[in-house]
Design a protein around this motif. Structure first.
Motif, PDB file in Angstrom:
ATOM      1  N   ARG A 147      75.478  97.627 135.268  1.00  0.00           N
ATOM      2  CA  ARG A 147      75.816  97.414 133.867  1.00  0.00           C
ATOM      3  C   ARG A 147      74.565  97.060 133.056  1.00  0.00           C
ATOM      4  O   ARG A 147      73.769  96.210 133.449  1.00  0.00           O
ATOM      5  N   GLY A 148      74.440  97.713 131.926  1.00  0.00           N
ATOM      6  CA  GLY A 148      73.326  97.411 131.026  1.00  0.00           C
ATOM      7  C   GLY A 148      71.985  97.879 131.535  1.00  0.00           C
ATOM      8  O   GLY A 148      70.945  97.460 131.025  1.00  0.00           O
ATOM      9  N   MET A 149      71.971  98.756 132.534  1.00  0.00           N
ATOM     10  CA  MET A 149      70.722  99.224 133.128  1.00  0.00           C
ATOM     11  C   MET A 149      70.666 100.746 133.062  1.00  0.00           C
ATOM     12  O   MET A 149      71.608 101.432 133.479  1.00  0.00           O
ATOM     13  N   GLN A 150      69.576 101.264 132.559  1.00  0.00           N
ATOM     14  CA  GLN A 150      69.355 102.700 132.479  1.00  0.00           C
ATOM     15  C   GLN A 150      68.389 103.110 133.591  1.00  0.00           C
ATOM     16  O   GLN A 150      67.221 102.698 133.606  1.00  0.00           O
ATOM     17  N   VAL A 151      68.878 103.892 134.534  1.00  0.00           N
ATOM     18  CA  VAL A 151      68.076 104.329 135.676  1.00  0.00           C
ATOM     19  C   VAL A 151      67.599 105.748 135.430  1.00  0.00           C
ATOM     20  O   VAL A 151      68.399 106.657 135.176  1.00  0.00           O
ATOM     21  N   ALA A 152      66.295 105.956 135.515  1.00  0.00           N
ATOM     22  CA  ALA A 152      65.734 107.295 135.331  1.00  0.00           C
ATOM     23  C   ALA A 152      65.919 108.142 136.585  1.00  0.00           C
ATOM     24  O   ALA A 152      66.312 109.310 136.517  1.00  0.00           O
ATOM     25  N   GLU A 153      65.638 107.564 137.750  1.00  0.00           N
ATOM     26  CA  GLU A 153      65.816 108.262 139.020  1.00  0.00           C
ATOM     27  C   GLU A 153      65.858 107.221 140.128  1.00  0.00           C
ATOM     28  O   GLU A 153      65.395 106.089 139.954  1.00  0.00           O
ATOM     29  N   ALA A 154      66.408 107.603 141.274  1.00  0.00           N
ATOM     30  CA  ALA A 154      66.521 106.677 142.395  1.00  0.00           C
ATOM     31  C   ALA A 154      66.370 107.425 143.709  1.00  0.00           C
ATOM     32  O   ALA A 154      66.851 108.562 143.854  1.00  0.00           O
ATOM     33  N   THR A 155      65.711 106.770 144.680  1.00  0.00           N
ATOM     34  CA  THR A 155      65.492 107.338 146.004  1.00  0.00           C
ATOM     35  C   THR A 155      65.923 106.323 147.050  1.00  0.00           C
ATOM     36  O   THR A 155      65.699 105.123 146.892  1.00  0.00           O
ATOM     37  N   PHE A 156      66.524 106.829 148.112  1.00  0.00           N
ATOM     38  CA  PHE A 156      67.015 105.958 149.183  1.00  0.00           C
ATOM     39  C   PHE A 156      66.163 106.148 150.431  1.00  0.00           C
ATOM     40  O   PHE A 156      65.856 107.276 150.830  1.00  0.00           O
ATOM     41  N   TYR A 157      65.774 105.021 151.068  1.00  0.00           N
ATOM     42  CA  TYR A 157      64.927 105.043 152.245  1.00  0.00           C
ATOM     43  C   TYR A 157      65.640 104.318 153.386  1.00  0.00           C
ATOM     44  O   TYR A 157      66.235 103.257 153.182  1.00  0.00           O
ATOM     45  N   SER A 158      65.573 104.867 154.565  1.00  0.00           N
ATOM     46  CA  SER A 158      66.154 104.218 155.737  1.00  0.00           C
ATOM     47  C   SER A 158      65.416 104.668 156.983  1.00  0.00           C
ATOM     48  O   SER A 158      65.084 105.853 157.118  1.00  0.00           O
ATOM     49  N   PRO A 159      65.156 103.747 157.920  1.00  0.00           N
ATOM     50  CA  PRO A 159      64.544 104.174 159.184  1.00  0.00           C
ATOM     51  C   PRO A 159      65.502 104.998 160.039  1.00  0.00           C
ATOM     52  O   PRO A 159      65.087 105.572 161.058  1.00  0.00           O
ATOM     53  N   ASP A 160      66.770 105.077 159.612  1.00  0.00           N
ATOM     54  CA  ASP A 160      67.762 105.857 160.363  1.00  0.00           C
ATOM     55  C   ASP A 160      67.750 107.342 159.989  1.00  0.00           C
ATOM     56  O   ASP A 160      68.419 108.141 160.645  1.00  0.00           O
ATOM     57  N   THR A 161      67.050 107.693 158.914  1.00  0.00           N
ATOM     58  CA  THR A 161      66.936 109.092 158.501  1.00  0.00           C
ATOM     59  C   THR A 161      65.461 109.453 158.391  1.00  0.00           C
ATOM     60  O   THR A 161      64.639 108.620 158.007  1.00  0.00           O
ATOM     61  N   ALA A 162      65.162 110.695 158.693  1.00  0.00           N
ATOM     62  CA  ALA A 162      63.757 111.096 158.804  1.00  0.00           C
ATOM     63  C   ALA A 162      63.024 111.068 157.475  1.00  0.00           C
ATOM     64  O   ALA A 162      61.854 110.671 157.394  1.00  0.00           O
ATOM     65  N   GLU A 163      63.693 111.489 156.392  1.00  0.00           N
ATOM     66  CA  GLU A 163      63.030 111.615 155.109  1.00  0.00           C
ATOM     67  C   GLU A 163      63.785 110.821 154.035  1.00  0.00           C
ATOM     68  O   GLU A 163      64.983 110.570 154.166  1.00  0.00           O
ATOM     69  N   PRO A 164      63.097 110.424 152.955  1.00  0.00           N
ATOM     70  CA  PRO A 164      63.784 109.779 151.827  1.00  0.00           C
ATOM     71  C   PRO A 164      64.861 110.701 151.250  1.00  0.00           C
ATOM     72  O   PRO A 164      64.756 111.929 151.321  1.00  0.00           O
ATOM     73  N   VAL A 165      65.904 110.095 150.665  1.00  0.00           N
ATOM     74  CA  VAL A 165      67.050 110.831 150.148  1.00  0.00           C
ATOM     75  C   VAL A 165      67.175 110.581 148.654  1.00  0.00           C
ATOM     76  O   VAL A 165      67.103 109.437 148.201  1.00  0.00           O
ATOM     77  N   SER A 166      67.370 111.638 147.888  1.00  0.00           N
ATOM     78  CA  SER A 166      67.573 111.491 146.442  1.00  0.00           C
ATOM     79  C   SER A 166      68.997 110.977 146.168  1.00  0.00           C
ATOM     80  O   SER A 166      69.963 111.443 146.780  1.00  0.00           O
ATOM     81  N   CYS A 167      69.105 110.045 145.228  1.00  0.00           N
ATOM     82  CA  CYS A 167      70.398 109.478 144.846  1.00  0.00           C
ATOM     83  C   CYS A 167      70.898 110.165 143.575  1.00  0.00           C
ATOM     84  O   CYS A 167      70.106 110.652 142.754  1.00  0.00           O
ATOM     85  N   THR A 168      72.203 110.145 143.387  1.00  0.00           N
ATOM     86  CA  THR A 168      72.796 110.678 142.165  1.00  0.00           C
ATOM     87  C   THR A 168      72.837 109.583 141.116  1.00  0.00           C
ATOM     88  O   THR A 168      73.306 108.470 141.381  1.00  0.00           O
ATOM     89  N   VAL A 169      72.328 109.873 139.929  1.00  0.00           N
ATOM     90  CA  VAL A 169      72.297 108.922 138.820  1.00  0.00           C
ATOM     91  C   VAL A 169      73.157 109.467 137.695  1.00  0.00           C
ATOM     92  O   VAL A 169      72.904 110.564 137.183  1.00  0.00           O
ATOM     93  N   ALA A 170      74.223 108.733 137.335  1.00  0.00           N
ATOM     94  CA  ALA A 170      75.119 109.163 136.259  1.00  0.00           C
ATOM     95  C   ALA A 170      75.177 108.056 135.213  1.00  0.00           C
ATOM     96  O   ALA A 170      75.610 106.942 135.502  1.00  0.00           O
ATOM     97  N   ARG A 171      74.740 108.374 133.997  1.00  0.00           N
ATOM     98  CA  ARG A 171      74.726 107.377 132.932  1.00  0.00           C
ATOM     99  C   ARG A 171      76.042 107.417 132.154  1.00  0.00           C
ATOM    100  O   ARG A 171      76.632 108.477 131.943  1.00  0.00           O
ATOM    101  N   ALA A 172      76.475 106.244 131.736  1.00  0.00           N
ATOM    102  CA  ALA A 172      77.680 106.108 130.907  1.00  0.00           C
ATOM    103  C   ALA A 172      77.386 105.043 129.861  1.00  0.00           C
ATOM    104  O   ALA A 172      77.549 103.853 130.105  1.00  0.00           O
ATOM    105  N   GLY A 173      76.887 105.481 128.719  1.00  0.00           N
ATOM    106  CA  GLY A 173      76.512 104.534 127.675  1.00  0.00           C
ATOM    107  C   GLY A 173      75.363 103.668 128.144  1.00  0.00           C
ATOM    108  O   GLY A 173      74.330 104.179 128.620  1.00  0.00           O
ATOM    109  N   PRO A 174      75.507 102.355 128.057  1.00  0.00           N
ATOM    110  CA  PRO A 174      74.405 101.475 128.482  1.00  0.00           C
ATOM    111  C   PRO A 174      74.341 101.284 129.990  1.00  0.00           C
ATOM    112  O   PRO A 174      73.423 100.638 130.484  1.00  0.00           O
TER     113      PRO A 174
END
Length: 929
Positions: A874-901
C-alpha cells in the motif's frame, strides 16, 4: 609459601562463616507496621498486606511473621509447594546475604516419634523448609489446626522454640518513602491455606535516623548522576562505520580446526596459509580465534604459542582478504594459571569476597597492576599481529559478593563520595533495596564498561580501526553480572549466542529475539550478528536463512559447515549494511524495566517477546526500538506503538510517548506499565494514568475469560503459565467515563472487569490491556527430546494478531493477498528508500515434536512453494522486482501490477523451497509511504 597463604585465607573464610549465625530474637516484638488476621486462601488466590516504611527507617531490618497451615481433617504431613510470599509484586529468593531468610528456623527440621518415614527431600525424619522453583515456598503442615499439628506425635517438629510461627526477613525488598505490600499466596492446585495471622515488623529506631535520611537522598542523587553519565542518552555515541562495514557482512568461522584449540597447529606462516586458504575458498570472510581461550591460565604460552599464532593467522587472513577477531576470556584463571598467580605476589590481583576478603579465581578488573600487565601485552600483540577486532569475555565480577579489594573500595569512594561498609553482617551488603548497595552495583557496571573502554583505548594506539564485538546468550532478562548493557556503549558489533539448538522448531521466538537485539544495534548504529547452534544440516540451512531474513551477519559452527557450503558462497545475498527495518508497528524495550529486578524483569522481556512472536507468526511487520533512542520524531512514522509491561517509564520516554499519542498516534499499553518510579520503587497508581484515564485497584489471579465482541472467547489459564505472576490480571477502574470505553472484558467469578480499555488522548488513542497476553504466548525454546519448556496459551497469539490487524486496518503497508500459510516474511528498505527487500522463509514442515522423537535426527523438509506468492504494497510504487533464491539457478522476474497508489507484487510459483527474497526497486514518484 604462597599455597599456604591461599589455604589460610580459605580456612579463615570457613571459620568466619561458621561463626556467622542468626542470634535468637523475638522479631515479633519489633514495631508492627502491617497486619491481616484469620483468612483462608483457596488454590491460586492471595491476600495482600499493605504497609508503609517511614522515611527515617532507611537501613532498618523488616520481617514478616506468618502463622498458617494447609487445612486437613487430620495431621497428615507437610506441604512444601503451597505457601509463597511476595513483596511489592516481586518473587522472593530463599536466601538473604547467603543466609536463609527464615530467622526462627534452620534450613530443615526434624519431626516426631515416627520420623523414620521418608520426606519429600528423601531424608528420613528431616524436612526442608524452603523450596525454590520460580519463587520461594515455605513448608507448612497439613493439619486441622496449628494445635493439632503440634500435638501429633508423627508430624510435630522437634527442637524449635516457636514452631507455630514462620519469621521471614524481607529487608531487601522494601523501600522508604514508598507504598509497600506483602502478598501471601496459595500456589497449590488443591490445598486450602488457613492463615491465622500475617504481620509486618520493622526493627526499632536507630540513632541518627534524620542524618540517615539525608544521606540516602545524597546517595540517590549520585546514583542518578552516574547512571545518566554512563548509561543515559548522553552516553549514547554512534561510532563511524567507515572501515568497519565488513562487520555487517561477515561470514565468520572459528579457526580451531584441530587439537582442541591448542594453537599448536599453526607454527609458521605456511601452516597459517594452509588453514586460511580453504576457508577463503568456501566464501568465509572472517576468522574468529578462540584458541587457549582462558588466556591467564596459559601465561607461559603467551610468547611461545599465542603471539606467533596470532601473527601468522592475521598475516595469512589479510593476504586472503579476510578479517580476524581474537576471542578470549580476560581475567579468569584455572589450574594452569596458579604458578603465575603465586609468583611475584599476583595473588594480590585477585578479586576478593566483599565481606571476608577471600580470593577468587578471577583477577580484579580495577587492579592497576593487572590492568597494566594485560593492556601492555594486548598492545604488543596488536602491534605485531594486526588484529582487526576483539571479543573479550568474562570481564565481570565473580559474584554479587565480589570484589571487595582495596582498589575497588578506594575507587568507589573516590568516584561516589561514599564508602562501602566493612562489617560482614552490615544490612547494606546484598540488600537490593538499600540505596548504597544499589549505587555499588551501578558502579560495578560502570567499572566493567570502563575496563572495556580503556582496553580499546590501548588497542587504538596501535590500530584505530579495531573495534570491540560483544554478545550475550539471553538479553531479555535481568542480569546480576551486568549482562550486555555496560558493554554496548563501547562495542561496535553486537551479537547473540543462540539459546535454542532447534531454531526451526521455535522460529517465532528466534526472529522476535533478533528483533530485540536489533533495538540495540539500531540505537548505537552497530553491526548485528548471530551464532546459531543447529543440530542437523537442514536446521543449519534454515539458520542461515533466518540470518538473511533478520539482516544479520553470522558466526557459523563447523559441525554443519559442509551442509551450508553452497549458501556461504551464494553470490546474491543482500548487502546488509545498506538496509534498515521497514515496519508499521514499533515496540519499545526498556532496559530500566528489565533491570528493575532480577525476577520481575523477566516479565518485561517475556511480554515483549510474546507480542513479537504473535506478530512474527502473523507476518505483521514490526520494529523493536530501545528506550534510550525513543523520541517523538522516531515514533511519529509508526502506525502503532506497543509498551509491553514497561514498568519503569522515565521522563524522556513518557514525554515522547505522550507527544506521539497527542499528535494522532495509536498506543497499546499492557499490564503493569508505569507502576515503578525512577528509583525502581512501586507506585500506588500508573505513571501514565492520566493519559490512559485509568486507576490501578488490585490484582486478580487467573483463570478468567477474555471476552471481546466479534472474537472467540478464550480462557486465560494459569495452568499454561510457568511464571505465576504472569497468570493474573490487573483490576482497574476508569477515571472519567466520558473519555474511555471498555472494548473487552475479563470475566472472573461471574463478575466483569475492564480487560481492554480504549481512551482518546489529544488526537490519538490509547488501548490498555489489563493482563499479560505476551507472557501467555511466550515460547522460548525446546529441550532435546522434551516438550516446550513454556506452555503457551494457543488462543493468545491469534487473538493478538487479529486485534492488531483490526487496529492497523487499511494502513498496514505490506499484506498478504495470496500465499501459503506456512510462509514467514520480513521487510527491509535501503537507507535511501530506493529499494524494498522482502525475505521469505518456508516453515511448512513445522510441527510439534513427537514424544519419542530424537531432535538430533530431526531433518527438515522444505517443499517447493508450488503456488504464486502475491503481496499488496500500500502506498508504494514499484518499478520492477526480482526474486532470488539459492533453490533456483537464476533470478526470477516478478509481476508488478499497479493500482492507484498501491502495487501488487507476485512471485511466480516454484521460485523457492527453503529461502528467497524479492528485491523491489521503488519508482522516484512513489516510493516508501
Amino acid at each position: 609459601m604462597r599455597t599456604t597463604s591461599v589455604a589460610m585465607l580459605l580456612i579463615g573464610l570457613t571459620a568466619t562463616l561458621g561463626a556467622h549465625a542468626q542470634p535468637a530474637e523475638d522479631f515479633r516484638a519489633w514495631p508492627e507496621i502491617g497486619r491481616v488476621e484469620d483468612f483462608r486462601l483457596t488454590p491460586m488466590t492471595d491476600q495482600r498486606v499493605g504497609f508503609r516504611l517511614a522515611e527515617d527507617a532507611d537501613g532498618r531490618r523488616v520481617v514478616v511473621a506468618i502463622r498458617a497451615f494447609a487445612e486437613s481433617d487430620t495431621a497428615s504431613g507437610y506441604n512444601q509447594s503451597t505457601l509463597a510470599v511476595d513483596v511489592n509484586g516481586e518473587i522472593m529468593e530463599p536466601l538473604l546475604s547467603d543466609q536463609p531468610r527464615l530467622l526462627n528456623r534452620p534450613k530443615e527440621i526434624a519431626f516426631g516419634a515416627n520420623g523414620e518415614r521418608s520426606t519429600a527431600a528423601w531424608q528420613e525424619g528431616r524436612l526442608g523448609l524452603i523450596e525454590s522453583w520460580g519463587s520461594a515456598r515455605w513448608t507448612i503442615p497439613w493439619a486441622p489446626s496449628i494445635e493439632a499439628w503440634l500435638a501429633s506425635p508423627d508430624y510435630a517438629p522437634v527442637g524449635l522454640d516457636d514452631p507455630a510461627w514462620i519469621i521471614i526477613e524481607i529487608t531487601d525488598m522494601v523501600y522508604p518513602d514508598s507504598f509497600d505490600y506483602l502478598t501471601v499466596r496459595n500456589e497449590s492446585a488443591d490445598a486450602v491455606v488457613r492463615c491465622e495471622m500475617a504481620t509486618v515488623h520493622v526493627a526499632s529506631e536507630r540513632q541518627g535516623s534524620d542524618a540517615d535520611g539525608r544521606r540516602r537522598k545524597a546517595i540517590e542523587a549520585v546514583h542518578r548522576r552516574l547512571d545518566e553519565q554512563h548509561f543515559g542518552r548522553s552516553a549514547l555515541v554512534r561510532e563511524p562505520a567507515t572501515g568497519r562495514e565488513w562487520a555487517y557482512e561477515m561470514d565468520l568461522i572459528p579457526n580451531n580446526y584441530s587439537g582442541g584449540d591448542t594453537m599448536g597447529e599453526i607454527q609458521t606462516i605456511e601452516d597459517a596459509r594452509r588453514v586460511v586458504a580453504p576457508l577463503a575458498a568456501q566464501g568465509y570472510t572472517a576468522i574468529i580465534v578462540s584458541g587457549l581461550h582462558m588466556r591467564y591460565t596459559y601465561v607461559p604460552l603467551w610468547e611461545t604459542r599465542i603471539l606467533p599464532y596470532m601473527t601468522f593467522i592475521c598475516q595469512a587472513a589479510h593476504e586472503a582478504g579476510m578479517k580476524v577477531i581474537d576471542h578470549y576470556d580476560v581475567p579468569i584463571f584455572y589450574a594452569g594459571g596458579y604458578p603465575f598467580l603465586l609468583a611475584d605476589d599476583h595473588l594480590g590481583w585477585t578479586q576478593r569476597d566483599i565481606r571476608y576478603g577471600a580470593p577468587s579465581r578471577i583477577y580484579c578488573i580495577n587492579n592497576p597492576d593487572f590492568r597494566d600487565h594485560f593492556f601492555s601485552w594486548a598492545r604488543r600483540v596488536q602491534r605485531e599481529a594486526g588484529i582487526d577486532a576483539y571479543q573479550i569475555d568474562e570481564v565481570y565480577f565473580h559474584s554479587k559478593n565480589h570484589c571487595g579489594c582495596e582498589h575497588c573500595r578506594r575507587l568507589f569512594a573516590e568516584q561516589t563520595g561514599f564508602e562501602l561498609p566493612r562489617e560482614p553482617d552490615s544490612p547494606v551488603l546484598n540488600n537490593d533495596a538499600d540505596p548504597l548497595w544499589q549505587l555499588w552495583r551501578l558502579w560495578q557496571s560502570i567499572s566493567v564498561q570502563q575496563f572495556k573502554r580503556d582496553f580499546m583505548a590501548a588497542i587504538h594506539q596501535e590500530n584505530p580501526a579495531a573495534f570491540l564485538s560483544t554478545y550475550t546468550t539471553t538479553y531479555y532478562s535481568a542480569s546480576s553480572g551486568g549482562g550486555l548493557w555496560p558493554a554496548v556503549f563501547c562495542s561496535y558489533a553486537i551479537g547473540k549466542e543462540g539459546v535454542s539448538r532447534v531454531p526451526f522448531q521455535n522460529y517465532r521466538y528466534c526472529i522476535a529475539d533478533r528483533r530485540l537485539y536489533h533495538s540495540i544495534t539500531d540505537a548505537f548504529d552497530s553491526a548485528p550478528w548471530m551464532l546459531w547452534y543447529p543440530l542437523t544440516g537442514s536446521a543449519g540451512r534454515f539458520s542461515w536463512g533466518m540470518s538473511q531474513a533478520c539482516n544479520d551477519a553470522q558466526w557459523h559452527v563447523q559441525s554443519v559447515a559442509s551442509s551450508i557450503r553452497d549458501l556461504i558462497a551464494w553470490p546474491h545475498k543482500t548487502t546488509k549494511f545498506d538496509y534498515e527495518t521497514f515496519a508499521d508497528v514499533a515496540m519499545v524495550f526498556s532496559e530500566k524495566s528489565k533491570s528493575a529486578s532480577l525476577w520481575t524483569g523477566y516479565y518485561h522481556g517475556m511480554e515483549t517477546l510474546g507480542w513479537g512472536e504473535a506478530m512474527v507468526g502473523a507476518n505483521i511487520q514490526y520494529q523493536q526500538i530501545h528506550e534510550i533512542a525513543v523520541t517523538p520524531e522516531l515514533l511519529a512514522p509508526f502506525k502503532l506503538v506497543i509498551l509491553p509491561r514497561m514498568t519503569l517509564v522515565d521522563e524522556p520516554n513518557r514525554e515522547a510517548i505522550e507527544a506521539y499519542v497527542r499528535d494522532g498516534g495509536t498506543l497499546i499499553v499492557t499490564a503493569e506499565t508505569g507502576l515503578l518510579d525512577e528509583a525502581r520503587r512501586p507506585l500506588e497508581d500508573f505513571s501514565l494514568g492520566e493519559m490512559m484515564n485509568l486507576r490501578f485497584v488490585d490484582f486478580q489471579h487467573a483463570p478468567f475469560e477474555v471476552v471481546k465482541p466479534g472474537y472467540p472467547t478464550f480462557t486465560f489459564d494459569r495452568e499454561r503459565m510457568l511464571y505465576k505472576h504472569g497468570a493474573r490480571m490487573l483490576e482497574v477502574e476508569v477515571r472519567d467515563p466520558d473519555r474511555s470505553r471498555v472494548i473487552a472484558t475479563f470475566t472472573k467469578d461471574d463478575r466483569d472487569y475492564p480487560g481492554i480499555v480504549q481512551t482518546s488522548y489529544g488526537s490519538g488513542t490509547v488501548y490498555y490491556v489489563a493482563t499479560f497476553f505476551g507472557v501467555s504466548n511466550f515460547e522460548m525454546g525446546l529441550h532435546e527430546g522434551r516438550p516446550d519448556i513454556f506452555r503457551r496459551n494457543p488462543d493468545a497469539a491469534p487473538f493478538m494478531a487479529t486485534w492488531l490487524r483490526e487496529l492497523l486496518g487499511d494502513s498496514e503497508t505490506v499484506t498478504t493477498v495470496d500465499a501459503p500459510e506456512a510462509l514467514v516474511y520480513t521487510t527491509w528498505i535501503t537507507r535511501d528508500e530506493g529499494e524494498l527487500a522482502i525475505h521469505f522463509l518456508n516453515v511448512a514442515d513445522h510441527r510439534p515434536l513427537g514424544p519419542d522423537e530424537a531432535v538430533k535426527r530431526r531433518q527438515i523438509d522444505f517443499p517447493l512453494v508450488d503456488q504464486p506468492i502475491t503481496l499488496l504494497l500500500r502506498g508504494m510504487q514499484v518499478a520492477e522486482a526480482t526474486f532470488y533464491s539459492p533453490d533456483t539457478a537464476e533470478p526470477v522476474s516478478c509481476t508488478v501490477a499497479r493500482a492507484g497508489p498501491d502495487t501488487q507484487l507476485t512471485i511466480p510459483a516454484g521460485s523457492m523451497a527453503m529461502y528467497g527474497f524479492a528485491r523491489a526497486r521503488l519508482s522516484e514518484t512513489g516510493g516508501a509511504p
